[in-house]
Design an enzyme around this catalytic site. Structure first.
Site, short mmCIF file in Angstrom:
data_model
loop_
_atom_site.label_atom_id
_atom_site.label_comp_id
_atom_site.label_asym_id
_atom_site.label_seq_id
_atom_site.Cartn_x
_atom_site.Cartn_y
_atom_site.Cartn_z
N GLU A 55 35.28 44.38 35.69
CA GLU A 55 34.96 45.08 34.42
C GLU A 55 33.53 45.57 34.26
OE1 GLU A 55 36.39 42.78 31.08
OE2 GLU A 55 38.46 43.31 31.48
C1 BMA Z 1 39.07 39.92 30.48
C2 BMA Z 1 38.53 39.17 31.62
C3 BMA Z 1 37.63 38.08 31.17
C4 BMA Z 1 38.02 37.51 29.84
C5 BMA Z 1 39.40 37.91 29.43
C6 BMA Z 1 39.84 37.36 28.12
O1 BMA Z 1 39.12 41.22 30.45
O2 BMA Z 1 38.01 39.97 32.59
O3 BMA Z 1 36.32 38.49 31.19
O4 BMA Z 1 37.90 36.15 29.87
O5 BMA Z 1 39.43 39.27 29.38
O6 BMA Z 1 39.13 37.88 27.05
#
Ligand code: BMA
Length: 881
Positions: free
Chosen positions: A477
């Protein structure tokens, strides 16, 4: 494989070595190693605030300082209640470790003696007998130093000082012209001298807190330490490059690195042994080689006819080969060194071809396009040194048993141990492996880039012979965050265009150039993908037509669960929904506390909107819970049905969508989270549901616009011909309609079945009826599914009285529980409060007068089970108005 048997090939490899000065290797003994695992002690440096911590205490290497402190009785369990909050001082403190090094006789006499740290977390300074030995600054690299000149014949004092990452980095970060956005979980308060530092350090990002994890900034010797000693020559690397693997033949190259103290002649014997039962097939290759002084790279071609290939789980066997390499002296009489490797032969491709929906995103293994079914894996513990191979095996086996074929090793953690990937190889789980970048923008200085390059080379070389590793991905991300996260949009406004350009350029250098280059050069042909979600810079990251995608509108965006069915994607690598862990797990961290706002509970729910979001979805889906235990149960049920909705939707979209990886498989501590298996290994409802919605042949039904619409999905390599039976009955078992139709589902596909309108069914009542779909082949049910016509909270569920009987299982292994109800019992949970049991199925719908048998395994006795057995269903968990 038909390796010519006994196959033997003799190669005389040429070398550029000067033919003069070829000393014999006769004096050389085989390399030796010694584990430095005992006698370690630790203490805080100059801490006066916390009684006892500045004294020496025993340490069990590998470890983290937190686990050492806990074992020494100096701190409480950081995982209980809100103890975490009072343990933040540990990460702000410098720590020292020491041991006495007594090299064994077989080591002391050697020409080369090296001390090797497989992992140091993170800023470490090492001295031997008071002399500086090395400085480390990357948790993910191994550190090696020549200790021969410093060794005494008797006791040697080895000391490792860990500097607090805050102490090291805060002064540096504070002086920077701008602070790069980090993971988003670290405090930033310049007025108080608080800066985010995690993303400036090559360390596991989640240590600094995450929305499922505590902030426990660890330090320590987190991987084993050993001495390696050798004389004239040693093997430093053995890798089998898979140039081409088909059903007919495998064309391979053994790549061997040998370090020699001086030039000389050597013999190599390479033995390839199939580990597949009953074949006994093997091949040997012998090669004579003149070695130069220094590092020698050798390449030995290999060819295997009709190889036994490795397949992902569900698509074929997980055949593997044992490669044994012997390095001998010129006449072959003396063994100088040996190396072993277990490999799996397979071709792997990330197929991205233009089609009517955009560009495909499909893993193709051995020419089979595979619908990736699985989940995201986060670190298994906040203290990774204590994760055992047994725990790794339990987690990965649970994934395989839930019919998963892929896991995504998410980038905010660390690279797993060798045993983790060996188990994944054995179980047929494909691994989407991320480099350790979890959300923060990357520094662009050369020292940082060089440090990461070296880390990547080490990790890629370490993991490249595992057939399970099918993708290297740059980060989690980071790209979408840069595009769209609020903190980054603010940051972009604050800095100038040149600086913006610079931050993006540094991103490209890292994820488009450096890491891609390392994977291309060292990765053994495994594809590279810059970011998840991403589009390989061809498009905006995270779109629906090109590349992979994360979908969080449901849950994070609080959109209705039905929005899952609107998702269009090529590969959904993240979507998630929270649920409570098992009640026993809640009790382990919160005791008898049941107030969601009490610190003991609130500290174990790290999502930004806390428990409110769970409550929001309960309101939408089920209505309020009767009590705390019911809240736990209902939250698990809603989580399971949410993920089921999306997983079935995605599978029904095959081949447009070719992957479903839900967020997340596991936890790093006991917590309320998106996981399907909690920290203690207890499955939530979702784990049982996953086994059903990821089954090789599954039914994916929906009720829409007054119609039952269903897909039958098959991951089988051959067409499946069977009968789909649809029954509609009321909750007392009175049948309103039944139909059957023959259906042939083509191989590897999703087939839409002709919809059925409920409008013509006499007496149909959406609040009191259920549809039951079964797909059977030759009378054997392959898949079945119940389908409701309204939200759970609207259903007129009868108060079910469920009868349960428990007997010893006739096979002598565990117990059989028979469950029966005269009316429909929705999502029946079977539990044994007070002790752990494993169940062959759970959270099942009991149809009226249709007994179901569940296999139960536990250490408890029959009478204990009978006393403890607790059954919960939706009707018993929802608070009646
Ligand atoms: C995402 C992941 C984490 C996170 C999760 C829940 O997009 O990549 O960074 O813990 O969501 O919010």
């Amino acid at each position: 494989m038909n390796l010519r048997r006994p196959a033997s090939l003799h190669l005389a490899l040429s070398s550029l070595a000067s033919l003069c000065l070829l000393a014999p290797w006769a004096a050389s003994a085989q390399p030796a190693s010694q584990l430095i695992g005992s006698g370690w002690q630790f203490r805080a440096i100059a801490d006066t605030m916390h009684p006892g911590v500045a004294d020496w205490h025993p340490s069990a290497i590998p470890s983290e300082v937190h686990t050492d402190l806990q074992s020494a009785g100096l701190i409480p369990d950081p995982f209980v209640a809100d103890n975490e909050k009072r343990l933040q001082w540990i990460g702000e403190q410098d720590w020292e470790y020491r041991t006495t090094l007594r090299p064994e006789p077989s080591i002391r006499t050697r020409q080369h003696i090296e001390l090797v740290f497989d992992g140091l977390d993170t800023f470490a300074e090492i001295t031997l007998n008071g002399h500086p030995l090395l400085k480390a600054d990357n948790m993910f690299r191994a550190w090696r130093a020549d200790i021969r000149p410093l060794l005494h014949s008797g006791d040697n004092e080895l000391r490792v000082v860990f500097h607090s990452p805050y102490k090291v980095m805060t002064p540096i970060v504070a002086k920077l012209p701008y602070i790069l956005p980090g993971s988003g979980y670290e405090a930033y308060d310049p007025a108080k001298g608080i800066y985010p530092v995690g993303h400036y350090i090559r360390t596991a990002g989640y240590e600094y807190g995450w929305d499922w994890g505590p902030k426990l900034v660890t330090m320590g010797i987190w991987r084993p330490v050993h001495i390696e000693a050798w004389d004239d020559v040693r093997i430093t690397n053995l890798h089998i490059e898979q140039t081409s693997v088909t059903a007919e033949r495998a064309l391979l190259t053994a790549e061997i690195d040998v370090e020699a103290a001086h030039a000389g002649k050597a013999k190599f014997n390479l033995d390839l042994q199939s580990l597949s039962e009953g074949t006994g097939q093997s091949t040997q290759v012998h090669a004579d080689q003149i070695l130069d002084a220094g590092i020698n790279h050798l390449r030995i071609p290999l060819r295997i006819e009709h190889p036994h290939r490795w397949f992902p789980a569900g698509y074929g066997p997980q055949d593997r080969y044992r490669i044994s390499l012997e390095l001998k002296n010129e006449n072959g009489a003396k063994l100088l060194d040996a190396a072993r490797e277990t490999i799996g032969l397979r071709s792997v491709e990330l197929r991205r071809q233009p089609d009517q929906w955009g560009v495909s995103f499909a893993f193709v293994v051995n020419e089979i396009p595979i619908f990736a079914k699985g989940a995201n894996v986060i670190p298994m513990d906040s203290f990774p040194a204590r994760v055992t191979p047994q725990r790794e095996r339990a987690l990965l086996t649970a994934a395989r048993d839930a019919n998963m074929n892929m896991i995504r090793m998410w980038g905010g953690g660390y690279y797993q141990t060798d045993s983790f990937y060996e188990i994944a190889d054995e179980l047929g789980l494909m691994v989407w492996q991320e480099f350790a970048f979890g959300g923060g923008m990357v520094p662009g200085d050369k020292a940082f880039q060089d440090n990461v390059r070296q880390e990547a080379i080490e990790q890629v070389k370490r993991l490249r012979d595992h057939p399970s590793v099918v993708l290297w991905c740059g980060n989690n991300e980071v790209e979408t965050a840069w595009d769209s996260w609020d903190d980054r949009l603010d940051f972009k406004k604050k800095i100038g265009p040149d600086q913006r350009e610079r931050v993006w350029r540094d991103y490209l250098v890292m994820f488009r150039d450096i890491l891609k280059g390392v994977v291309a050069q060292q990765g053994g042909g495994v594809p590279y993908w810059p970011s998840s979600p991403g589009a390989d810079f061809e498009d905006k990251a995270g779109n629906s037509h090109n590349g992979d995608m994360h979908f969080w509108n449901v849950w994070s965006g609080s959109a209705p669960m039905d929005d899952y069915r609107k998702v269009e994607t090529r590969f959904l690598s993240e979507y998630g929904f929270q649920g409570m862990p098992d009640l026993a797990t809640v009790r382990a961290f919160a005791g008898s506390e049941e107030s969601l706002t009490a610190p003991a509970l609130a500290n174990h729910e790290r999502f930004i909107h806390g428990f409110d979001r769970i409550q929001h979805y309960l309101d939408q889906e089920t209505g309020p819970a009767r009590d705390f235990a019911s809240f736990d149960y209902l939250s698990q049920l809603v989580q399971a049905e949410a993920i089921q909705t999306e997983a079935e939707h995605l599978r029904s979209q095959m081949p447009r969508a070719m992957g479903s990886l839900y967020w997340q498989l596991n936890d790093c501590w006991p917590v309320v989270s998106w996981a399907s298996i909690d920290y203690y290994g207890r499955p939530k409802a979702l784990q049982y549901y996953a086994q059903r919605f990821y089954a090789p042949v599954a039914i994916a039904p929906v009720y829409q616009d007054g119609q039952i619409q269903a897909h039958i999905v098959s991951d089988r390599l051959e067409p499946v011909a069977g009968t789909l039976r649809l029954r509609i009955m009321d909750f007392t078992g009175h049948q309103l309609a039944e139909s059957s139709q023959p259906i042939t589902v083509p191989a590897l596909s999703s087939l839409a079945v002709a919809p059925l309108s409920t409008g013509s069914i006499a007496g149909f009542d959406p609040l009191r009826d259920v549809a039951v779909l079964d797909f059977a082949v030759d009378g054997k049910t392959l898949a079945s599914h119940t389908l409701y016509f309204a939200k759970t909270r609207e259903l007129k569920l009868p108060d079910a009285s469920i009868e349960a009987s428990v007997e010893l299982s006739p096979d002598g292994k565990g117990y059989l529980v028979q469950l029966k109800s005269s009316t429909l019992a929705r999502a029946v949970q079977i539990a044994t409060p007070g002790f752990d049991s494993t169940f062959s199925a759970n959270f099942i719908d009991l149809l009226p007068n249709h007994p179901v048998e569940i296999h139960l395994q536990t250490k408890a006795s029959l009478s204990q089970i009978r006393t403890a057995l607790k059954l919960t269903s939706v009707a018993s968990a929802i608070r009646k108005p």
